[in-house]
Design a protein around this motif. Structure first.
Motif, PDB file in Angstrom:
ATOM      1  N   ALA A 135      30.356 -11.594   4.902  1.00  0.00           N
ATOM      2  CA  ALA A 135      30.977 -10.683   5.873  1.00  0.00           C
ATOM      3  C   ALA A 135      32.310 -10.146   5.361  1.00  0.00           C
ATOM      4  N   VAL A 136      33.157 -11.026   4.834  1.00  0.00           N
ATOM      5  CA  VAL A 136      34.467 -10.590   4.336  1.00  0.00           C
ATOM      6  C   VAL A 136      34.300  -9.699   3.111  1.00  0.00           C
ATOM      7  N   SER A 137      33.388 -10.055   2.211  1.00  0.00           N
ATOM      8  CA  SER A 137      33.144  -9.222   1.028  1.00  0.00           C
ATOM      9  C   SER A 137      32.651  -7.840   1.441  1.00  0.00           C
ATOM     10  N   ALA A 138      31.794  -7.795   2.474  1.00  0.00           N
ATOM     11  CA  ALA A 138      31.309  -6.508   2.974  1.00  0.00           C
ATOM     12  C   ALA A 138      32.440  -5.693   3.570  1.00  0.00           C
ATOM     13  N   GLY A 139      33.380  -6.381   4.241  1.00  0.00           N
ATOM     14  CA  GLY A 139      34.544  -5.685   4.794  1.00  0.00           C
ATOM     15  C   GLY A 139      35.397  -5.057   3.705  1.00  0.00           C
ATOM     16  N   ILE A 140      35.574  -5.776   2.599  1.00  0.00           N
ATOM     17  CA  ILE A 140      36.343  -5.242   1.467  1.00  0.00           C
ATOM     18  C   ILE A 140      35.614  -4.047   0.848  1.00  0.00           C
ATOM     19  N   LEU A 141      34.279  -4.183   0.677  1.00  0.00           N
ATOM     20  CA  LEU A 141      33.480  -3.067   0.157  1.00  0.00           C
ATOM     21  C   LEU A 141      33.577  -1.855   1.084  1.00  0.00           C
ATOM     22  N   ASN A 142      33.567  -2.110   2.383  1.00  0.00           N
ATOM     23  CA  ASN A 142      33.639  -1.032   3.373  1.00  0.00           C
ATOM     24  C   ASN A 142      34.940  -0.239   3.241  1.00  0.00           C
ATOM     25  N   VAL A 143      36.041  -0.946   3.055  1.00  0.00           N
ATOM     26  CA  VAL A 143      37.326  -0.277   2.850  1.00  0.00           C
ATOM     27  C   VAL A 143      37.297   0.528   1.561  1.00  0.00           C
ATOM     28  N   LEU A 185      28.167  -6.459   6.601  1.00  0.00           N
ATOM     29  CA  LEU A 185      28.977  -7.428   7.343  1.00  0.00           C
ATOM     30  C   LEU A 185      28.194  -7.947   8.548  1.00  0.00           C
ATOM     31  N   ALA A 186      27.285  -7.120   9.104  1.00  0.00           N
ATOM     32  CA  ALA A 186      26.421  -7.596  10.177  1.00  0.00           C
ATOM     33  C   ALA A 186      25.485  -8.688   9.675  1.00  0.00           C
ATOM     34  N   LEU A 187      25.001  -8.562   8.444  1.00  0.00           N
ATOM     35  CA  LEU A 187      24.158  -9.600   7.845  1.00  0.00           C
ATOM     36  C   LEU A 187      24.917 -10.914   7.742  1.00  0.00           C
ATOM     37  N   ALA A 246      40.727  -1.947   9.992  1.00  0.00           N
ATOM     38  CA  ALA A 246      40.831  -2.767  11.194  1.00  0.00           C
ATOM     39  C   ALA A 246      39.706  -3.795  11.241  1.00  0.00           C
ATOM     40  N   SER A 247      38.503  -3.377  10.891  1.00  0.00           N
ATOM     41  CA  SER A 247      37.364  -4.296  10.857  1.00  0.00           C
ATOM     42  C   SER A 247      37.614  -5.433   9.871  1.00  0.00           C
ATOM     43  N   LEU A 248      38.118  -5.115   8.696  1.00  0.00           N
ATOM     44  CA  LEU A 248      38.411  -6.144   7.694  1.00  0.00           C
ATOM     45  C   LEU A 248      39.471  -7.110   8.206  1.00  0.00           C
TER      46      LEU A 248
END
Length: 389
Positions: free
Chosen positions: A278-286, A307-309, A366-368
């Motif tokens: 989830a955190v890695s996905a948040g970083i990728l998202n940014v 991050l949902a996964l 904000a999500s991250l």
């Protein structure tokens, strides 16, 4: 299991089905984005307040009666929403919807733990979550289809029918899982005392906050969906599937993996993997939000889907761990956890989402932030367990 899964769907289904009608409601009532976000926020606040009572009452009188009364009240409130003549009246009945909806979503979790133990409980919770996770994907699609048949009011007539159907299904199919010998007296003092006992547990609060903040990284996108899809991605009220389908696919994959790995991989390790994803996905998202030309499909929905996964991989385990802290007060524990999460979700919908949806980068950052906070709380919890051990 299907009835339990549909009961667990009440919360997200009631939120997301209405999203395609926001623009129509705003035009009819002459209100803007911030006011329309209160349709979600008011529902979540009332859901949170009443969630403190659904579980303890079910500990006293049984699970089925609370669900049956709650789903009937939900149907009546939905009819009130359909008949509302201005935003103020709509918000009143939306609040009443929230008061009633928790009877299904909260108590279904307690019923699963009543019936199953250990890895079997984790597997069942994950399987229910797989079906539950479909709700945010299909709800706005259904809402969009309904708008082709009539005005926005038709969405609430549909929700009223959904409430009646769940009431009848509960009465006909579900067993009572909380025997009379295990019930607590239905008196105010013991009811409040049970909630206070749960709330005073440091272990419970750390778990509840870790779960809530981790899920907040995903829920921020759900709460901001009308702005994200229509304003930032430039799509219409029939296009919510572009965001919800991949995100919910991520949730279903996470829940499926949790179910298959139950009893094979240690719960604590599986939780750690989910949080890292989830955190890695948040970083990728940014990072994707910094690309030239952002927002740009499909990259705008890749991060939320991953991050949902991760969140779905660890969510069932965190839920069961909280319930197991209070084996004789599972209703109270489920209520307190829902109360904490729903208050945070209400703040996300009514306060945070309007503030961080100026650009896709603001929303991603904000999500991250919520994901990092959730992971830090979980690490604090694990460190406390090792110290006590």
């Amino acid at each position: 299991m299907l009835v339990l899964a549909f009961l667990a769907m009440f919360g997200p289904f009631t939120i997301d089905t209405v999203f395609p009608g926001f623009e129509h409601i705003g035009t009819e009532f002459g209100v803007g984005t911030t006011e329309l976000q209160q349709i979600t926020s008011v529902y979540l606040v009332s859901f949170a307040v009443m969630s403190l009572l659904h579980g303890p009452i079910s500990d006293a009188v049984g699970r089925k009666p609370v669900i049956i009364v709650g789903t009937l009240a939900y149907a009546a409130a939905s009819i009130g929403c359909a008949l509302a003549g201005d935003l103020g009246v709509l918000l009143i009945f939306r609040a009443l919807q929230g008061f009633a909806a928790g009877s299904g979503q909260i108590i279904s979790r307690a019923m699963i733990r009543d019936m199953y133990e250990g890895p079997a409980a984790q597997k069942m919770m994950a399987q229910v979550m797989m079906i539950f996770s479909v709700a945010p994907a299909i709800a706005p699609i259904i809402g969009g289809w309904l708008l082709r048949l009539g005005h926005w009011q038709i969405i609430f007539w549909f929700l009223a029918a959904f409430g009646v159907a769940m009431c009848l299904s509960t009465a006909a199919v579900l067993p009572e899982t909380h025997p009379r010998s295990e019930r607590r007296p239905l008196r105010i003092a013991p009811l409040i005392g049970g909630l206070v006992e749960v709330a005073r547990s440091g272990r419970f609060l750390r778990l509840a906050l870790a779960s809530s903040f981790t899920f907040a990284g995903q829920f921020l996108y759900i709460a901001a969906a009308p702005i994200f899809v229509v304003s930032l991605l430039g799509k219409g009220d029939q296009d919510f599937w572009i965001f919800f389908v991949p995100m919910i696919a991520g949730m279903m994959v996470g829940a499926f993996l949790n179910s298959r790995l139950s009893g094979i991989v240690a719960a604590s390790r599986l939780t750690a993997v989910g949080i890292v994803i989830a955190v890695s996905a948040g970083i990728l998202n940014v990072s994707l939000s910094l690309l030239p030309g952002a927002p740009m499909l499909p990259w705008a929905v890749v991060g939320p889907s991953l991050l949902a996964l991760g969140a779905a991989l660890c969510f069932p385990i965190l839920q069961l761990e909280m319930l197991d802290l209070f084996p004789h007060q599972r209703g109270s524990a489920a209520s307190m956890q829902s109360f904490i999460q729903l208050l945070l979700n209400a703040a996300l919908a009514g306060v945070v989402a309007p503030l961080v949806t100026g650009t896709v980068l603001q929303l991603a950052a904000a999500s991250l932030g919520f994901l990092v906070t959730g992971s830090a709380l979980w690490l604090w919890h694990r460190r406390g367990l090792r110290h006590n051990g």
